[in-house]
Write a protein that holds these residues in place. Sequence first.
Motif, short mmCIF file in Angstrom:
data_model
loop_
_atom_site.label_atom_id
_atom_site.label_comp_id
_atom_site.label_asym_id
_atom_site.label_seq_id
_atom_site.Cartn_x
_atom_site.Cartn_y
_atom_site.Cartn_z
N HIS A 101 0.85 -1.19 0.00
CA HIS A 101 0.00 0.00 0.00
C HIS A 101 0.88 1.23 0.00
O HIS A 101 1.63 1.46 0.94
N CYS A 102 0.80 2.00 -1.08
CA CYS A 102 1.62 3.19 -1.18
C CYS A 102 0.75 4.42 -0.94
O CYS A 102 -0.39 4.47 -1.38
N GLU A 103 1.32 5.39 -0.23
CA GLU A 103 0.55 6.61 0.08
C GLU A 103 0.12 7.31 -1.21
O GLU A 103 -0.95 7.90 -1.27
N LYS A 104 0.99 7.24 -2.22
CA LYS A 104 0.66 7.94 -3.47
C LYS A 104 -0.02 7.05 -4.50
O LYS A 104 -1.00 7.44 -5.11
N CYS A 105 0.52 5.87 -4.70
CA CYS A 105 0.05 5.03 -5.81
C CYS A 105 -1.10 4.10 -5.44
O CYS A 105 -1.63 3.40 -6.29
N GLY A 106 -1.41 4.03 -4.16
CA GLY A 106 -2.47 3.09 -3.77
C GLY A 106 -1.91 1.68 -3.68
O GLY A 106 -0.76 1.49 -3.27
N LYS B 143 9.72 0.43 0.40
CA LYS B 143 9.60 1.46 -0.63
C LYS B 143 8.57 1.01 -1.64
O LYS B 143 8.48 -0.17 -1.98
N CYS B 144 7.82 1.96 -2.16
CA CYS B 144 6.86 1.62 -3.20
C CYS B 144 7.61 1.17 -4.46
O CYS B 144 8.51 1.87 -4.91
N PRO B 145 7.26 0.02 -5.00
CA PRO B 145 7.95 -0.46 -6.19
C PRO B 145 7.77 0.48 -7.38
O PRO B 145 8.61 0.50 -8.28
N THR B 146 6.74 1.28 -7.36
CA THR B 146 6.48 2.14 -8.51
C THR B 146 7.17 3.50 -8.35
O THR B 146 7.97 3.91 -9.18
N CYS B 147 6.88 4.21 -7.23
CA CYS B 147 7.37 5.58 -7.10
C CYS B 147 8.51 5.70 -6.11
O CYS B 147 9.03 6.78 -5.89
N LYS B 148 8.86 4.57 -5.48
CA LYS B 148 9.94 4.53 -4.49
C LYS B 148 9.64 5.35 -3.24
O LYS B 148 10.51 5.60 -2.42
ZN ZN Z 1 3.91 4.55 -4.74
#
Ligand code: ZN
Length: 947
Positions: A579-584, A623-628
């Motif tokens: 669960h990423c704060e930005k990417c969901g 870390k978010c795999p997409t946006c780090k």
């Molecule tokens: Zn993210």
Amino acid sequence: MKEYDHTEIEKKWQKHWSKKGIYTSKENPKEPKSYVLDMFPYPSGEGLHVGHPKGYIATDIYSRFKKMSGHNVLHPMGWDAFGLPAENYAIKTKTHPRDAVGKNIARYKEQLSGIGFNYDWKREINTTDPGYYKWTQWIFLQMYKKGLAFQSNDPINWCPSCQTGLANEDLDDGKCERCGSVVEKRPMRQWVLRITEYADRLLTDLGNLNWPESIKESQRNWIGKSEGAEISFKTKDSSEIRVFTTRPDTIFGATYLVLSPEHEFIQKNERKISNITEVIQYVEKTKNKTEIERTAVGKEKTGVQLKGITAINPANNEEIPVWIADYVLTSYGTGAIMAVPAHDERDFEFAKKFDLPIREVVVPNIIDQRNPPVAGKKSVERRNIHAIVRDPKTGKYLAIKWPKFNWITFPMGGVEVGESPEVAARREVLEETGFKNLKFVKVIDGQVRAEYFATHKDENRVAYTTAVVFELENHEQAEIDEKEKAQHEVTWIEEKQINYEYMTHAEANFWRDRLPQKFSQYTGVGFLVNSGEFSGKESEQVKKAIVDSVGGKMVTKYKLRDWVFSRQRYWGEPIPLIHCEKCGVVPVPEKDLPVKLPDVKNYAPTGTGESPLAAIEKWVHVKCPTCKGKAKRETNTMPQWAGSCWYYLRYMDPKNKKALVDPKKEKYWAPVDVYVGGAEHATRHLIYARFWHKFLFDIGVVSTIEPFTRLYNVGLILAEDGRKMSKRYGNVINPDDIVATYGADTFRIYEMFMGPFTQASAWDTKSIMGSRRFIERIWRLAEKVKAEGVQPNKKLETLLHATIKKVSADIETFSFNTAVSSLMILSREFEDASEVAVNDFKILLQLLAPFAPHVTDELWTSLGNKKTIHESMWPTFDPAKIVSDTVKIVVQVNGKVRDEFEIGVSAEENEVKERALSRENVIKWLNGAVPKRVIYVKGKLVNIVIE
Ligand code: ZN
Ligand code: ANZ
């Protein structure tokens, strides 16, 4: 020859087989394959009891037989080792579940090895192995990517004692299947698998499976497909209530609506409901009831009217009340129903209790078979009454004979406009019989529509008939009109003569059925009455037209719910999402799989709806795999059932690091040809695994649409006291003791000989000796064997060939008990013969080898064979040498023919009866009843009497 020493022989051969690796399976496109699978066990701390190996013995026999018949066999074993028991044990003893599981597995393996199973241990798998659950997580990710895994906040089943959410399949009568606690509904965030997307395929494809009918039936019921309609009822203040009904044809009889107590309408309309306090109290009360308690027919109905709310029946614009009642469930259809008390049992019970109107709108239709309507004749509609008058002194019923037509009827006639059935009936009785003092008893609920040809009028009739029941107060009679007298005479008939055979009108059978009952609603199909423009039409034909006329739509609903897939516990596969704060929600990249289950200090559930994993900061924060950017791992784990959804695929290619299974290997081994396990898995494992398999088929991982072609259920082995074997009752028997005392071969023979494989039977240590003596007899026979100069023995030869045929067929159909019994017969025949030819004896050994692999191998090699018996070719029989070896047995249940089967002419009475009782068809007809008597007419017939 030396004494039979099972310990020495069994140890020796087990070592030999494993050293030679004769059970190692490899793909070999030149040979036909057989994939024979056991439901893999959960390795519990208690070890195996003698009930567990029954299924394993069966598959062992079957796979040895297949191998000897030239098949390339895959017969693996592994461990389903995630789940609550290991975790609860860990909490109690403060040991890591991994260690407990490791110990248990070692113990299981040791126990299994003692029984001499032919598993290919090179293919052993363990669902808790990261190399395995990597692929469980991988499948989940593919589902997620296809939109089949989603987050939901709907209320789910929550077990307050196990402190985790549960799927519907984990409930038993509304209680937690593990611990028996009543589950609560709790709204919480969870992952759900869209199994409903596959509902239709799961249903349709059942058709082709060679599975026990009972299992298929429970899957059908669990999936619960209903074709019906959604119809919107407006309320007077112009909100609306949508109902789901399978019987839109009955809408003119919908005299009130019922919402489930949890229905959102209530919250939304709180201010309009004048008795809202009472309503809320009722809603609270239903929270503690299980679904079964709520919906069972015959349970006292409860409910509260929503005062201040009035709905309008769109079919006839009638104003009808709206109630809430717990017999309507939130989770099915639309959570609201139109109640049709005249034709639905629960609605009827409810309407009676709360004095709500009951309106009949469907009547059964019968076509008079003795006087069917004649094509081309005109048709006249009638409204009739039949008067059923009982004389309480004699118990007989008043009837009329019509000599001219050769009729016997009740007093009967037409009903005049505006006349009540009671008045019309009294009038007819008086005119036709003169009896005038009648006590009214009841009008039989429900008319009957009948079509017949009225010979005397040369026209077809459609008669809607009502029956009125009276008791005769006394025999006082008025004078009967001369004209009437000339036509008929009064007579009295017995109650048992009220039927269509004896009487003229086909309605008689309906009256007979409904006479003794207070009410029996007609829940079938028929013709509509009281239904406006649709009256007189056939209910089935007008469903769609009625739905259209009220602006509804036809829909298909399933009882199957989406699979609540998160558990708030430790010992399961981590769900590979972030669960990423930005990417969901972001899936863990496939290259980072497996997401390993980290070690924790405390396994205990938190009870907060978070799993213990949530407390491991180091693991959670990633870390978010997409946006780090900053992100957190999903901390819910998968349910116990995840690993078993696809394990049968991994056996085909257990070590593959690049793929779940190599497509070539999959093509060779799939599908599982025979699958054996307990019937308790009918609706969980077996539905879940079919669902995952179909998904894997859709994404091209597997090549078949179903995982398991043929399925057998193991009948339970009960303890000697007839109860389930359980530590709790202190009645557990350990296979190790049996193997030590009597030997694995005896143990195997005994379990297969106890009774039909799929039926339950009680353990009986005393009768093991019978199986042991059988093996000792075989042992001694070896001394009689002669290589040359044996006189031909026609009787023995015939029996030998018949036995090859029978044992082969019996193993193929899992009729192990009768196979053993024919081997026993053959061995006795050998014993009675003065000498035995070595080649005949070898055949006996081969037939016995799958059942008693150790002793047969010992005797086989002592006869000079170099290779083990299990690598020899299964013997074949010569049909010419078997003269009329089988007979056809017809099976009757209560005198009616229900089944037939072929059985050997020499089959003994008990064997024939047992076979009859284990036939699937017969079980169906018995429907759970215990036979009172079983009668055998030798060589012809078994009659099972249940009443
Ligand atoms: Zn993210
Ligand atoms: C009117 C009606 C008239 C019905 C009649 C039956 C007989 P199956 O076959 O199991 O799908 N129903 C609908 N939703 C319900 C719910 N949430 N809780 C309890 N009962 C519900 O059953 C469909 C029927 O069950 C529906 O058809 C509805 O009652 C009831 F003569 O509607 B029927």
